[in-house]
Design a protein around this motif. Structure first.
Motif, PDB file in Angstrom:
ATOM      1  N   LYS A 129       3.280  -9.813  -8.403  1.00  0.00           N
ATOM      2  CA  LYS A 129       4.046 -10.889  -7.491  1.00  0.00           C
ATOM      3  C   LYS A 129       5.186 -11.624  -8.342  1.00  0.00           C
ATOM      4  O   LYS A 129       6.437 -11.529  -7.663  1.00  0.00           O
ATOM      5  N   LEU A 130       5.244 -11.913  -9.561  1.00  0.00           N
ATOM      6  CA  LEU A 130       6.459 -12.301 -10.125  1.00  0.00           C
ATOM      7  C   LEU A 130       7.476 -11.444 -10.420  1.00  0.00           C
ATOM      8  O   LEU A 130       8.636 -11.748 -10.347  1.00  0.00           O
ATOM      9  N   GLY A 211       4.012  -6.025  10.800  1.00  0.00           N
ATOM     10  CA  GLY A 211       3.320  -5.029   9.650  1.00  0.00           C
ATOM     11  C   GLY A 211       3.865  -5.630   8.243  1.00  0.00           C
ATOM     12  O   GLY A 211       5.020  -6.023   8.024  1.00  0.00           O
ATOM     13  N   ASP A 212       3.033  -5.773   7.266  1.00  0.00           N
ATOM     14  CA  ASP A 212       3.321  -5.913   5.968  1.00  0.00           C
ATOM     15  C   ASP A 212       3.686  -4.120   5.308  1.00  0.00           C
ATOM     16  O   ASP A 212       2.514  -3.723   5.282  1.00  0.00           O
ATOM     17  N   LYS A 213       4.691  -3.687   5.279  1.00  0.00           N
ATOM     18  CA  LYS A 213       5.036  -2.489   5.042  1.00  0.00           C
ATOM     19  C   LYS A 213       4.759  -1.780   3.214  1.00  0.00           C
ATOM     20  O   LYS A 213       5.442  -2.611   2.658  1.00  0.00           O
ATOM     21  N   ARG A 214       3.852  -0.969   2.998  1.00  0.00           N
ATOM     22  CA  ARG A 214       3.814  -0.518   1.841  1.00  0.00           C
ATOM     23  C   ARG A 214       4.847   0.845   1.758  1.00  0.00           C
ATOM     24  O   ARG A 214       4.607   1.793   2.307  1.00  0.00           O
ATOM     25  N   VAL A 215       6.065   0.452   0.718  1.00  0.00           N
ATOM     26  CA  VAL A 215       6.852   1.659   0.687  1.00  0.00           C
ATOM     27  C   VAL A 215       6.538   2.193  -0.750  1.00  0.00           C
ATOM     28  O   VAL A 215       6.787   1.466  -1.710  1.00  0.00           O
ATOM     29  N   LEU A 216       6.540   3.637  -0.890  1.00  0.00           N
ATOM     30  CA  LEU A 216       6.157   4.073  -1.995  1.00  0.00           C
ATOM     31  C   LEU A 216       7.296   4.821  -2.462  1.00  0.00           C
ATOM     32  O   LEU A 216       8.155   5.240  -1.960  1.00  0.00           O
ATOM     33  N   ILE A 278       7.105  -4.919   1.784  1.00  0.00           N
ATOM     34  CA  ILE A 278       8.106  -5.494   2.354  1.00  0.00           C
ATOM     35  C   ILE A 278       7.777  -5.871   3.960  1.00  0.00           C
ATOM     36  O   ILE A 278       7.072  -5.155   4.614  1.00  0.00           O
ATOM     37  N   ILE A 279       8.107  -7.241   3.992  1.00  0.00           N
ATOM     38  CA  ILE A 279       8.136  -7.720   5.412  1.00  0.00           C
ATOM     39  C   ILE A 279       9.372  -8.048   5.997  1.00  0.00           C
ATOM     40  O   ILE A 279      10.263  -8.571   5.453  1.00  0.00           O
ATOM     41  N   GLY A 280       9.574  -7.441   7.289  1.00  0.00           N
ATOM     42  CA  GLY A 280      11.146  -7.301   7.821  1.00  0.00           C
ATOM     43  C   GLY A 280      11.897  -6.868   6.881  1.00  0.00           C
ATOM     44  O   GLY A 280      11.882  -5.596   6.561  1.00  0.00           O
ATOM     45  N   GLU A 285       6.300  -8.143  -2.691  1.00  0.00           N
ATOM     46  CA  GLU A 285       5.707  -7.650  -4.146  1.00  0.00           C
ATOM     47  C   GLU A 285       6.186  -6.386  -4.869  1.00  0.00           C
ATOM     48  O   GLU A 285       6.570  -5.553  -3.668  1.00  0.00           O
ATOM     49  N   ILE A 286       5.884  -6.273  -5.850  1.00  0.00           N
ATOM     50  CA  ILE A 286       6.034  -4.888  -6.519  1.00  0.00           C
ATOM     51  C   ILE A 286       4.639  -4.419  -7.113  1.00  0.00           C
ATOM     52  O   ILE A 286       4.494  -5.049  -8.290  1.00  0.00           O
ATOM     53  N   ASN A 287       4.106  -3.484  -6.437  1.00  0.00           N
ATOM     54  CA  ASN A 287       2.846  -3.184  -7.112  1.00  0.00           C
ATOM     55  C   ASN A 287       2.752  -2.027  -8.024  1.00  0.00           C
ATOM     56  O   ASN A 287       3.733  -1.040  -7.728  1.00  0.00           O
ATOM     57  N   VAL A 288       2.271  -2.108  -9.029  1.00  0.00           N
ATOM     58  CA  VAL A 288       2.481  -0.842 -10.240  1.00  0.00           C
ATOM     59  C   VAL A 288       1.059  -0.868 -10.680  1.00  0.00           C
ATOM     60  O   VAL A 288       1.123   0.333 -11.378  1.00  0.00           O
TER      61      VAL A 288
END
Length: 320
Positions: A129-130, A211-216, A278-280, A285-288
């Motif tokens: 999140k940070l 939608g809360d988009k998950r972009v890989l 990404i929302i809109g 968030e950056i998920n790692v």
């Protein structure tokens, strides 16, 4: 290659949607050998090298008994991590103290010659999140604080806000407070533990309805399709774990711009696989640690995400 997956217990996998399983399946299809362990199976003893007690596994293709193993618990086989061709760290969040210690053991293994993806130091340096605050041009109004008065000032300015813990996952502990401020004090107390714990506050983004988009991002390059996780039944959370509906769709020009700006930067730091939320048009968030959604995107679009990942892993292993 001989690949070690450091993951949750194999018996807990839901293989119809599990991303680590899809990685294993593609690795086996290419002829790579697969071993697996949990973080608790990694040890380092004085005078020795970092070693894991592993199971050498073969995928069966069956939906029920989906793997066979040459070893059974508690008789796993010890092997130095440096002796694998690569180590893939896939332990799910939360990023707690045990995850933190595991990254230190994996970093020691790197010093001994192991090739670990994502890099342990990069996992530690990018709290999910940070990490977005490093890229302010792509995020909405965001505050990180312990102080209740800071939160109230933020609410007074933005009127409709989202509050969440920094160590949450799957939508856990997320609250929305609208203009009336109903129960804001109680929510702050719940999340900041009377000032002892830091939380994140963000302006509510109405585009969450889409939608809360998950972009890989794999090897610094965006996957051309994302998974939009759409809230259901009056929920504000799109997370699949919170009941969201996952709909694969092509990434937008804005999604691509964010991914192409961040991808090379994060890849250079040792993050082979990243999941951007990404929302809109706003990065949230950056998920790692253990990004997911490989199977959902592949099943709905035909784009082979596991193959893209294995291509990147093979290239990174060869270059390391």
């Amino acid at each position: 290659m001989h690949i070690l997956f450091v993951a949750d217990p194999l018996e807990s996998f839901k293989i119809y949607k599990d991303t680590t399983f899809s990685m294993m399946r593609e690795a086996q299809r290419r002829g790579h050998r697969i071993s697996a362990c949990e973080p608790k199976d990694i040890m380092w003893q004085r005078g020795g090298v970092v070693t894991a007690y592993v199971r050498d596994i073969t995928l069966t293709g069956a939906p029920d008994v989906w793997f066979t193993s040459a070893q059974s618990k508690p008789d796993e086989r010890p092997q130095a991590l440096k002796d694998f061709d690569c180590v893939v760290m896939r332990k799910d969040p939360p990023f707690d103290s045990e995850f933190f210690y595991a990254t230190h053991l994996l970093e020691q293994a790197e010093r001994e010659g192991a090739k670990v993806f994502n890099k342990p130091r990069a996992l530690r340096d990018h709290p999910e999140k940070l990490a977005i605050l490093e890229f302010p041009q792509f995020i909405g109004p965001t505050l990180v604080t312990r102080d209740a008065d800071d939160v109230r000032r933020f609410h007074a300015e933005h009127r409709d806000i989202i509050l969440k813990p920094l160590d949450g996952m799957g939508g856990m502990g997320i609250f929305r407070v609208k203009e009336d401020g109903l129960n804001l004090g109680g929510i702050i107390e719940t999340l900041n533990k009377d000032g002892a714990q830091t939380l994140m506050v963000q302006k509510f983004l109405p585009a969450i309805s889409e939608g809360d988009k998950r972009v890989l991002v794999i090897g610094g390059k965006p996957v051309p399709f994302c998974l939009a996780r759409i809230p259901q039944g009056g929920e504000v959370r799109g997370n699949l774990a919170a009941g969201g509906k996952g709909v694969a769709q092509p990434i937008t020009d804005s999604d691509r711009a964010i991914a192409e700006a961040l991808g090379p930067v994060l890849a250079a730091r040792g993050l082979l696989l990243v999941g951007l939320d990404i929302i809109g048009d706003s990065l949230t968030e950056i998920n790692v640690t253990s990004p997911t959604c490989f199977q959902e995107i592949t099943d709905q679009t035909g784009f082979d995400v596991p193959a893209m990942f294995l291509d990147a892993l093979e290239a990174a292993q060869a270059a390391a």
